[in-house]
Design an enzyme around this catalytic site. Structure first.
Site, PDB file in Angstrom:
ATOM      1  N   ASP A  42       0.852  -1.190   0.000  1.00 28.47           N
ATOM      2  CA  ASP A  42       0.000   0.000   0.000  1.00 28.47           C
ATOM      3  C   ASP A  42       0.893   1.247   0.000  1.00 28.47           C
ATOM      4  O   ASP A  42       2.084   1.168   0.330  1.00 28.47           O
ATOM      5  CB  ASP A  42      -0.875  -0.068   1.267  1.00 28.47           C
ATOM      6  CG  ASP A  42      -1.640   1.202   1.523  1.00 28.47           C
ATOM      7  OD1 ASP A  42      -2.405   1.613   0.637  1.00 28.47           O
ATOM      8  OD2 ASP A  42      -1.451   1.808   2.605  1.00 28.47           O
ATOM      9  N   ASP A  58      -0.160   5.203   0.841  1.00 28.07           N
ATOM     10  CA  ASP A  58      -0.366   6.198   1.905  1.00 28.07           C
ATOM     11  C   ASP A  58      -0.441   5.518   3.266  1.00 28.07           C
ATOM     12  O   ASP A  58      -1.222   4.586   3.470  1.00 28.07           O
ATOM     13  CB  ASP A  58      -1.672   6.974   1.671  1.00 28.07           C
ATOM     14  CG  ASP A  58      -1.683   7.722   0.356  1.00 28.07           C
ATOM     15  OD1 ASP A  58      -1.405   8.918   0.352  1.00 28.07           O
ATOM     16  OD2 ASP A  58      -1.971   7.079  -0.679  1.00 28.07           O
ATOM     17  N   ASP A  72      -1.553  -0.526   5.961  1.00 33.14           N
ATOM     18  CA  ASP A  72      -1.618   0.170   7.249  1.00 33.14           C
ATOM     19  C   ASP A  72      -3.030   0.212   7.802  1.00 33.14           C
ATOM     20  O   ASP A  72      -3.259   0.852   8.832  1.00 33.14           O
ATOM     21  CB  ASP A  72      -1.093   1.612   7.118  1.00 33.14           C
ATOM     22  CG  ASP A  72      -2.056   2.516   6.353  1.00 33.14           C
ATOM     23  OD1 ASP A  72      -2.503   2.093   5.260  1.00 33.14           O
ATOM     24  OD2 ASP A  72      -2.369   3.607   6.837  1.00 33.14           O
TER      25      ASP A  72
HETATM   26  O1  LIG Z   1      -7.283   6.961   0.268  1.00 36.70           O
HETATM   27  C1  LIG Z   1      -6.298   7.245  -0.424  1.00 36.70           C
HETATM   28  O2  LIG Z   1      -6.305   8.191  -1.250  1.00 36.70           O
HETATM   29  C2  LIG Z   1      -5.025   6.444  -0.365  1.00 36.70           C
HETATM   30  O3  LIG Z   1      -5.056   5.375   0.473  1.00 36.70           O
HETATM   31  P1  LIG Z   1      -4.044   4.106   0.441  1.00 36.70           P
HETATM   32  O4  LIG Z   1      -2.764   4.503  -0.310  1.00 36.70           O
HETATM   33  O5  LIG Z   1      -3.782   3.905   1.889  1.00 36.70           O
HETATM   34  O6  LIG Z   1      -4.802   3.020  -0.231  1.00 36.70           O
HETATM   35 MG   LIG Z   2      -2.888   3.139   3.478  1.00 43.52          MG
END
Ligand SMILES: O=C(O)COP(=O)(O)O
Ligand SMILES: [Mg+2]
Length: 223
Positions: free
Chosen positions: A11, A13, A175
């Site tokens: 993942d 973010d 996460d």
């Molecule tokens: O919600 C977002 O824009 C990104 O979330 P993720 O990278 O944790 O999937």
């Molecule tokens: Mg994430």
């Protein structure tokens, strides 16, 4: 111990990059332009991880609009948000400690790596590039890459196919509950980092096969 892992999906973010600063700047610039109340970082942390549309809608509702009112402003808000995000992407974000080392170790072990995020694909690619993480990944998919996004299993099932790896041998590293639900439904084992967002909740409360305080702890857990 995680057994039989031959590929990994990571993942973005809250797992590889702390992007709360980018979300803070972009979202609040959008809300100001719309004439709506701004949101503080602790609230943004709860709203992140379910895609940009969810984030914008949640912020509008948080600022006092009802569901229908938020929906009405969503197209306009999305256009403004994209303009601000394109100008901000990566400027207020940092790669977490242990990520570079962890990804390098996985690659040296010969594991093909994919990034699967709910961030729109164009922004995800740009961020990985800006932070020097792009070369680790043979595949990158965003929240707009498939008909449904995490927590639906579809992105992970499709990514396993793209990696040429069966779900039981493909580790999801994330996460949040969203990542864990997608992994469980796809049949992938899941490891969760403890420093991310998890929608503002403690991540150890989420069912997972491993918890990692740093991404580079992962190698020692693989058998
Ligand atoms: O919600 C977002 O824009 C990104 O979330 P993720 O990278 O944790 O999937
Ligand atoms: Mg994430």
């Amino acid at each position: 111990m995680l057994r039989g892992i031959r590929a990994a999906i990571v993942d973005l973010d809250g797992t590889m990059v702390d992007t709360l600063g980018d979300f803070d700047v972009t979202l609040n610039a959008t809300l100001r332009e719309l004439g709506r109340p701004v949101v503080v970082r602790a609230d943004i942390e709860r709203m992140v991880g379910k895609g940009s549309m969810h984030l914008i809608r949640s912020a509008l509702v948080h600022g006092g609009l009802d569901g229908a009112g938020a929906q009405e402003r969503l197209d306009e808000a999305w256009a403004i948000y994209q303009r601000h995000y394109a100008a901000t992407n990566g400027a207020h974000s940092e790669v977490y400690a242990g990520v570079d080392e962890g990804l390098r170790a996985l690659r040296e072990r010969g594991l093909p790596l994919a990034c699967v995020t709910n961030k729109p694909l164009a922004f995800a690619r740009e961020l990985l590039q800006a932070k020097g993480l792009a070369p680790f990944f043979s595949q990158v998919f965003g929240g707009d890459s498939f008909a449904r996004s995490k927590p639906d299993p579809l992105p992970l099932i499709e990514t396993c196919k793209a990696l040429g790896s069966e779900p039981p041998h493909t580790l999801m590293v994330g996460d949040s509950l969203n990542d864990a639900l997608a992994a469980r439904a796809a049949g992938c084992p899941v490891a969760l980092v403890t420093y991310g967002y998890n929608h503002g909740e403690p991540v150890r409360g989420v069912d997972a096969d491993a918890y990692l305080d740093r991404l580079d702890e992962l190698l020692a857990r693989l058998q």
